[in-house]
Write a protein that holds these residues in place. Sequence first.
Motif, PDB file in Angstrom:
ATOM      1  N   SER A  42      -5.786  17.084-110.082  1.00 33.44           N
ATOM      2  CA  SER A  42      -4.575  16.118-110.266  1.00 33.44           C
ATOM      3  C   SER A  42      -4.290  15.380-108.922  1.00 33.44           C
ATOM      4  CB  SER A  42      -3.339  16.686-110.382  1.00 33.44           C
ATOM      5  OG  SER A  42      -3.562  17.488-111.664  1.00 33.44           O
ATOM      6  N   ASN A  43      -4.752  15.798-107.693  1.00 34.76           N
ATOM      7  CA  ASN A  43      -4.592  15.322-106.506  1.00 34.76           C
ATOM      8  C   ASN A  43      -5.828  14.467-106.010  1.00 34.76           C
ATOM      9  OD1 ASN A  43      -1.839  16.065-106.163  1.00 34.76           O
ATOM     10  ND2 ASN A  43      -2.336  17.924-105.121  1.00 34.76           N
ATOM     11  N   GLY A  44      -6.723  14.472-107.116  1.00 39.17           N
ATOM     12  CA  GLY A  44      -8.216  13.672-106.688  1.00 39.17           C
ATOM     13  C   GLY A  44      -9.188  14.552-106.241  1.00 39.17           C
ATOM     14  N   GLY A  45      -8.846  15.691-105.954  1.00 39.38           N
ATOM     15  CA  GLY A  45      -9.890  16.724-105.281  1.00 39.38           C
ATOM     16  C   GLY A  45     -10.825  17.272-106.328  1.00 39.38           C
ATOM     17  N   ALA A  46     -11.849  18.158-105.900  1.00 35.89           N
ATOM     18  CA  ALA A  46     -12.813  18.719-106.906  1.00 35.89           C
ATOM     19  C   ALA A  46     -12.735  20.182-106.432  1.00 35.89           C
ATOM     20  CB  ALA A  46     -13.931  18.243-106.588  1.00 35.89           C
ATOM     21  N   VAL A  47     -12.869  21.042-107.639  1.00 35.06           N
ATOM     22  CA  VAL A  47     -13.060  22.579-107.432  1.00 35.06           C
ATOM     23  C   VAL A  47     -14.400  22.883-108.006  1.00 35.06           C
ATOM     24  CG1 VAL A  47     -11.966  24.818-108.104  1.00 35.06           C
ATOM     25  CG2 VAL A  47     -10.514  22.657-107.706  1.00 35.06           C
ATOM     26  N   THR A  48     -15.042  23.827-106.950  1.00 37.86           N
ATOM     27  CA  THR A  48     -16.343  24.262-107.442  1.00 37.86           C
ATOM     28  C   THR A  48     -16.042  25.980-107.784  1.00 37.86           C
ATOM     29  OG1 THR A  48     -17.535  22.996-105.997  1.00 37.86           O
ATOM     30  CG2 THR A  48     -18.630  25.045-106.730  1.00 37.86           C
ATOM     31  N   LEU A  49     -16.531  26.330-109.050  1.00 34.64           N
ATOM     32  CA  LEU A  49     -16.794  27.550-109.416  1.00 34.64           C
ATOM     33  C   LEU A  49     -17.926  28.078-109.339  1.00 34.64           C
ATOM     34  CD1 LEU A  49     -14.295  27.212-112.663  1.00 34.64           C
ATOM     35  CD2 LEU A  49     -13.617  28.040-110.413  1.00 34.64           C
ATOM     36  N   PRO A  50     -18.189  28.984-108.230  1.00 32.04           N
ATOM     37  CA  PRO A  50     -19.518  29.498-108.162  1.00 32.04           C
ATOM     38  C   PRO A  50     -20.178  30.078-109.346  1.00 32.04           C
ATOM     39  CG  PRO A  50     -18.155  30.112-106.244  1.00 32.04           C
ATOM     40  CD  PRO A  50     -17.233  29.532-107.273  1.00 32.04           C
ATOM     41  N   GLY A  51     -21.237  29.562-109.643  1.00 36.09           N
ATOM     42  CA  GLY A  51     -21.994  30.102-110.875  1.00 36.09           C
ATOM     43  C   GLY A  51     -21.805  29.545-112.146  1.00 36.09           C
ATOM     44  N   VAL A  52     -20.532  28.603-111.966  1.00 34.97           N
ATOM     45  CA  VAL A  52     -20.015  27.910-113.238  1.00 34.97           C
ATOM     46  C   VAL A  52     -20.197  26.346-113.176  1.00 34.97           C
ATOM     47  CG1 VAL A  52     -18.030  27.783-114.669  1.00 34.97           C
ATOM     48  CG2 VAL A  52     -18.355  29.956-113.757  1.00 34.97           C
ATOM     49  N   GLY A  53     -19.666  25.943-112.221  1.00 43.25           N
ATOM     50  CA  GLY A  53     -19.679  24.440-112.238  1.00 43.25           C
ATOM     51  C   GLY A  53     -18.676  23.930-111.384  1.00 43.25           C
ATOM     52  N   LYS A  54     -18.603  22.439-111.191  1.00 43.12           N
ATOM     53  CA  LYS A  54     -17.754  21.925-110.570  1.00 43.12           C
ATOM     54  C   LYS A  54     -16.817  21.118-111.529  1.00 43.12           C
ATOM     55  CE  LYS A  54     -17.782  18.554-106.679  1.00 43.12           C
ATOM     56  NZ  LYS A  54     -18.541  17.768-105.704  1.00 43.12           N
ATOM     57  N   ILE A  55     -15.377  21.137-111.198  1.00 43.04           N
ATOM     58  CA  ILE A  55     -14.500  20.378-111.852  1.00 43.04           C
ATOM     59  C   ILE A  55     -13.948  19.149-111.063  1.00 43.04           C
ATOM     60  CG2 ILE A  55     -12.321  20.616-113.103  1.00 43.04           C
ATOM     61  CD1 ILE A  55     -12.924  23.299-113.551  1.00 43.04           C
ATOM     62  N   MET A  56     -13.890  18.048-111.356  1.00 39.49           N
ATOM     63  CA  MET A  56     -13.329  16.914-110.620  1.00 39.49           C
ATOM     64  C   MET A  56     -12.896  15.967-111.471  1.00 39.49           C
ATOM     65  SD  MET A  56     -17.201  15.417-110.157  1.00 39.49           S
ATOM     66  CE  MET A  56     -17.931  16.823-111.102  1.00 39.49           C
ATOM     67  N   LYS A  83     -13.981  15.630-115.179  1.00 39.46           N
ATOM     68  CA  LYS A  83     -15.329  16.030-115.775  1.00 39.46           C
ATOM     69  C   LYS A  83     -15.814  17.207-115.152  1.00 39.46           C
ATOM     70  CE  LYS A  83     -16.567  11.950-117.276  1.00 39.46           C
ATOM     71  NZ  LYS A  83     -17.394  11.891-118.609  1.00 39.46           N
ATOM     72  N   MET A  84     -16.793  17.918-115.683  1.00 40.50           N
ATOM     73  CA  MET A  84     -17.005  19.341-115.216  1.00 40.50           C
ATOM     74  C   MET A  84     -18.615  19.276-115.206  1.00 40.50           C
ATOM     75  SD  MET A  84     -16.386  23.104-116.163  1.00 40.50           S
ATOM     76  CE  MET A  84     -16.952  24.340-115.217  1.00 40.50           C
ATOM     77  N   THR A  85     -19.360  19.314-114.204  1.00 39.16           N
ATOM     78  CA  THR A  85     -20.637  19.705-114.023  1.00 39.16           C
ATOM     79  C   THR A  85     -20.944  21.159-113.882  1.00 39.16           C
ATOM     80  OG1 THR A  85     -20.714  17.505-112.407  1.00 39.16           O
ATOM     81  CG2 THR A  85     -22.791  18.971-112.520  1.00 39.16           C
ATOM     82  N   ILE A  86     -21.882  21.443-114.879  1.00 40.51           N
ATOM     83  CA  ILE A  86     -22.279  22.885-115.014  1.00 40.51           C
ATOM     84  C   ILE A  86     -23.382  23.084-113.907  1.00 40.51           C
ATOM     85  CG2 ILE A  86     -23.261  24.484-116.793  1.00 40.51           C
ATOM     86  CD1 ILE A  86     -20.494  23.269-117.350  1.00 40.51           C
ATOM     87  N   ALA A  87     -23.104  24.360-113.404  1.00 45.02           N
ATOM     88  CA  ALA A  87     -24.197  24.964-112.444  1.00 45.02           C
ATOM     89  C   ALA A  87     -25.534  25.213-112.900  1.00 45.02           C
ATOM     90  CB  ALA A  87     -23.585  26.272-111.735  1.00 45.02           C
ATOM     91  N   LYS A  88     -26.488  25.095-112.154  1.00 44.52           N
ATOM     92  CA  LYS A  88     -27.815  25.492-112.714  1.00 44.52           C
ATOM     93  C   LYS A  88     -27.885  27.127-112.824  1.00 44.52           C
ATOM     94  CE  LYS A  88     -32.598  24.993-111.087  1.00 44.52           C
ATOM     95  NZ  LYS A  88     -32.984  25.851-111.553  1.00 44.52           N
TER      96      LYS A  88
END
Length: 96
Positions: A42-56, A83-88
């Motif tokens: 909500s504050n414009g940042g992003a969160v990476t969940l290791p092994g899952v993906g990145k939410i931004m 958006k969520m980018t799924i981890a490889k």
Amino acid sequence: MANKPMTKTQLVAALADKMDADKKTATNALDSITAIITEEVSNGGAVTLPGVGKIMCRERPERMVRNPATGEQFKKDADKVVKMTIAKALKDSVNE
């Protein structure tokens, strides 16, 4: 056909089992993680969940859109989308 998505109750039960904890502790952990992710994105940042993906959060510019029912075109204001980018690693585990 795919199975139904896991519910919060099922997720809490599985999390409690993996953590060797009770369901109340698992619920608090899940709710805390959700709150942290929501606040950061909500504050414009992003969160990476290791092994899952990145939410931004991503900003979309003002644009012209069309009403599919009437065909009428109109201008849509700029907005933000999550958006969520799924981890490889997760993609690879699904395709094994």
